[in-house]
Design a protein around this motif. Structure first.
Motif, mmCIF file in Angstrom:
data_model
loop_
_atom_site.group_PDB
_atom_site.id
_atom_site.type_symbol
_atom_site.label_atom_id
_atom_site.label_comp_id
_atom_site.label_asym_id
_atom_site.label_seq_id
_atom_site.Cartn_x
_atom_site.Cartn_y
_atom_site.Cartn_z
ATOM 1 N N GLN A 10 92.795 -17.918 137.371
ATOM 2 C CA GLN A 10 91.839 -18.142 136.152
ATOM 3 C C GLN A 10 92.219 -19.299 135.602
ATOM 4 O O GLN A 10 91.364 -20.057 135.101
ATOM 5 C CB GLN A 10 92.009 -16.860 134.980
ATOM 6 C CG GLN A 10 91.309 -15.619 135.734
ATOM 7 C CD GLN A 10 91.687 -14.478 134.544
ATOM 8 O OE1 GLN A 10 92.576 -14.006 134.763
ATOM 9 N NE2 GLN A 10 90.886 -14.284 133.444
ATOM 10 N N CYS B 21 90.563 -22.159 137.355
ATOM 11 C CA CYS B 21 89.436 -22.381 137.591
ATOM 12 C C CYS B 21 88.615 -22.558 135.770
ATOM 13 O O CYS B 21 87.409 -22.605 135.864
ATOM 14 C CB CYS B 21 88.734 -21.318 138.274
ATOM 15 S SG CYS B 21 89.324 -20.920 139.786
ATOM 16 N N GLN C 31 85.358 -24.254 134.854
ATOM 17 C CA GLN C 31 84.851 -24.735 136.180
ATOM 18 C C GLN C 31 83.745 -24.118 136.908
ATOM 19 O O GLN C 31 82.938 -24.540 137.936
ATOM 20 C CB GLN C 31 85.678 -25.495 137.139
ATOM 21 C CG GLN C 31 86.785 -26.236 136.498
ATOM 22 C CD GLN C 31 87.721 -26.698 137.347
ATOM 23 O OE1 GLN C 31 87.744 -27.338 138.574
ATOM 24 N NE2 GLN C 31 88.911 -26.141 136.944
ATOM 25 N N VAL C 32 83.490 -22.792 136.549
ATOM 26 C CA VAL C 32 82.777 -21.843 137.287
ATOM 27 C C VAL C 32 81.436 -21.613 136.122
ATOM 28 O O VAL C 32 81.824 -20.807 135.325
ATOM 29 C CB VAL C 32 83.398 -20.680 137.704
ATOM 30 C CG1 VAL C 32 82.573 -19.797 138.453
ATOM 31 C CG2 VAL C 32 84.664 -21.100 138.603
ATOM 32 N N LEU D 116 79.240 -18.274 141.657
ATOM 33 C CA LEU D 116 80.739 -17.820 142.293
ATOM 34 C C LEU D 116 80.568 -17.117 143.418
ATOM 35 O O LEU D 116 81.097 -17.200 144.532
ATOM 36 C CB LEU D 116 81.362 -17.171 140.973
ATOM 37 C CG LEU D 116 82.736 -16.468 141.583
ATOM 38 C CD1 LEU D 116 83.845 -17.512 141.900
ATOM 39 C CD2 LEU D 116 83.129 -15.653 140.392
ATOM 40 N N LEU E 204 80.710 -23.802 144.907
ATOM 41 C CA LEU E 204 82.130 -24.287 143.753
ATOM 42 C C LEU E 204 82.462 -25.625 144.045
ATOM 43 O O LEU E 204 82.389 -26.061 145.030
ATOM 44 C CB LEU E 204 82.958 -23.418 144.199
ATOM 45 C CG LEU E 204 82.689 -21.761 144.240
ATOM 46 C CD1 LEU E 204 84.044 -20.905 144.738
ATOM 47 C CD2 LEU E 204 82.700 -21.086 142.552
ATOM 48 N N VAL F 171 87.932 -25.905 142.175
ATOM 49 C CA VAL F 171 87.962 -24.416 142.205
ATOM 50 C C VAL F 171 88.053 -23.933 143.718
ATOM 51 O O VAL F 171 88.986 -23.019 144.045
ATOM 52 C CB VAL F 171 86.615 -23.729 141.646
ATOM 53 C CG1 VAL F 171 86.380 -22.320 142.006
ATOM 54 C CG2 VAL F 171 86.408 -24.073 140.220
ATOM 55 N N VAL G 264 91.853 -24.044 144.475
ATOM 56 C CA VAL G 264 92.450 -22.872 143.631
ATOM 57 C C VAL G 264 92.328 -21.429 144.628
ATOM 58 O O VAL G 264 93.223 -20.838 144.805
ATOM 59 C CB VAL G 264 92.000 -22.774 142.293
ATOM 60 C CG1 VAL G 264 92.622 -21.612 141.726
ATOM 61 C CG2 VAL G 264 92.634 -24.101 141.474
ATOM 62 N N VAL G 265 91.045 -21.309 144.877
ATOM 63 C CA VAL G 265 90.853 -19.647 145.491
ATOM 64 C C VAL G 265 91.321 -19.886 146.600
ATOM 65 O O VAL G 265 91.537 -18.570 147.238
ATOM 66 C CB VAL G 265 89.418 -19.430 145.161
ATOM 67 C CG1 VAL G 265 89.034 -19.368 143.660
ATOM 68 C CG2 VAL G 265 88.531 -20.257 145.991
ATOM 69 N N LEU H 51 86.635 -14.983 136.042
ATOM 70 C CA LEU H 51 86.740 -16.674 136.488
ATOM 71 C C LEU H 51 85.698 -17.486 135.584
ATOM 72 O O LEU H 51 85.561 -18.546 135.926
ATOM 73 C CB LEU H 51 86.529 -16.569 137.980
ATOM 74 C CG LEU H 51 87.638 -16.210 138.693
ATOM 75 C CD1 LEU H 51 87.334 -16.685 140.138
ATOM 76 C CD2 LEU H 51 89.072 -16.855 138.379
#
Ligand SMILES: [Zn+2]
Length: 250
Positions: free
Chosen positions: A115, A118, A121-122, A128, A133, A137, A140-141, A200
């Motif tokens: 979290q 991100c 940024q979402v 999402l 994205l 992001v 990260v994911v 997120l």
């Protein structure tokens, strides 16, 4: 696990189809996993593709997964269910096998880190879920160590076939079958990991929830759930208060 001649194999398949027909006739739900009609790619959307390439990136799995793909193509996966941290299905092989895959839900502290990574940024749940994205992001994911996808040590599987300990083709076909499900409903990916994707969004869960109610006021309910691909009749979890708690270092 035996070896069968072509004719014996066909006989067993026919017998299996009779078993399935009997189960259906007695009122048992026996739903075949629907595969994309078009030939070619099994999955097309972001989370489904990312799920497959994540699993295929592990050497432990790379030899065993491909046979699951062809097995799934033959259409033997039934009653595939995705819950928090659990997949279950029945797979038709030389008999009907019970498969279950346990996936450890994302640890709370990992989710908080994601979290934070991100934050801001979402911009929308639609983006999402569609995987639209930004690079930050995405990094990260999809980080294999700290991202949203489970590591092999967090995945446990079992199958009622005699060959299951080595990730049999039935388990492999369920792992791909899940991706097919993500294609039509990417929110299921977050469900499987036990997290709420709206947490997120930029502005956090609070803003998301009030945004949802504003939308809800302007749209008929069924349209809204179609729009988000999620079941709105389900209880919306209370907004996370974790952002107000002091971090582990505080
Ligand atoms: Zn098996």
């Amino acid at each position: 696990m035996g070896w069968y001649s072509y004719d014996e194999g066909r006989e067993r398949q026919a017998e299996l189809q009779r078993v399935i027909a009997r189960k259906r006739a007695s009122g048992e739900v026996f739903e075949a996993l629907e595969l994309p009609k078009a030939k070619g790619k099994l999955v097309r959307t972001f989370w489904a593709k990312a799920w497959c390439s994540h699993l295929e990136s592990y050497q432990d799995y790379e030899n065993r997964l491909p046979r699951g793909r062809s097995y799934l193509r033959r259409g033997g996966v039934y009653n595939l269910l995705i819950e928090d941290g659990l997949l279950t299905a029945q797979v038709a092989g030389s008999a009907l096998y019970e498969v279950s895959v346990k996936i450890q839900p994302l640890a709370k502290e990992d989710w908080v880190q994601i979290q934070a990574g991100c934050a801001g940024q979402v911009s929308s749940l639609l983006d999402l879920l569609a995987g639209k994205l930004g690079e930050g992001v995405l990094k990260v994911v999809s980080n294999p160590e700290s991202g949203l996808f489970p590591r092999p040590g967090e995945i446990r599987f079992s199958c009622s076939c005699p060959d299951w300990a080595d990730m049999c083709k039935h388990v492999a076909s369920v792992l791909y079958g899940v991706a097919v499900k993500f294609d039509s409903d990417p929110a299921l990916f977050f469900r499987l990991r036990g997290v709420d994707p709206s947490e997120l969004l930029a502005g956090g869960a609070q803003a998301t929830l009030s945004g949802l109610s504003a939308l809800e006021a302007g749209l008929p309910g069924e349209d809204l759930s179609a729009l988000f691909g999620i079941e709105l009749s389900e209880e919306v979890p209370a907004p996370s208060i974790s952002s107000k708690e002091p971090g582990p270092g505080a």
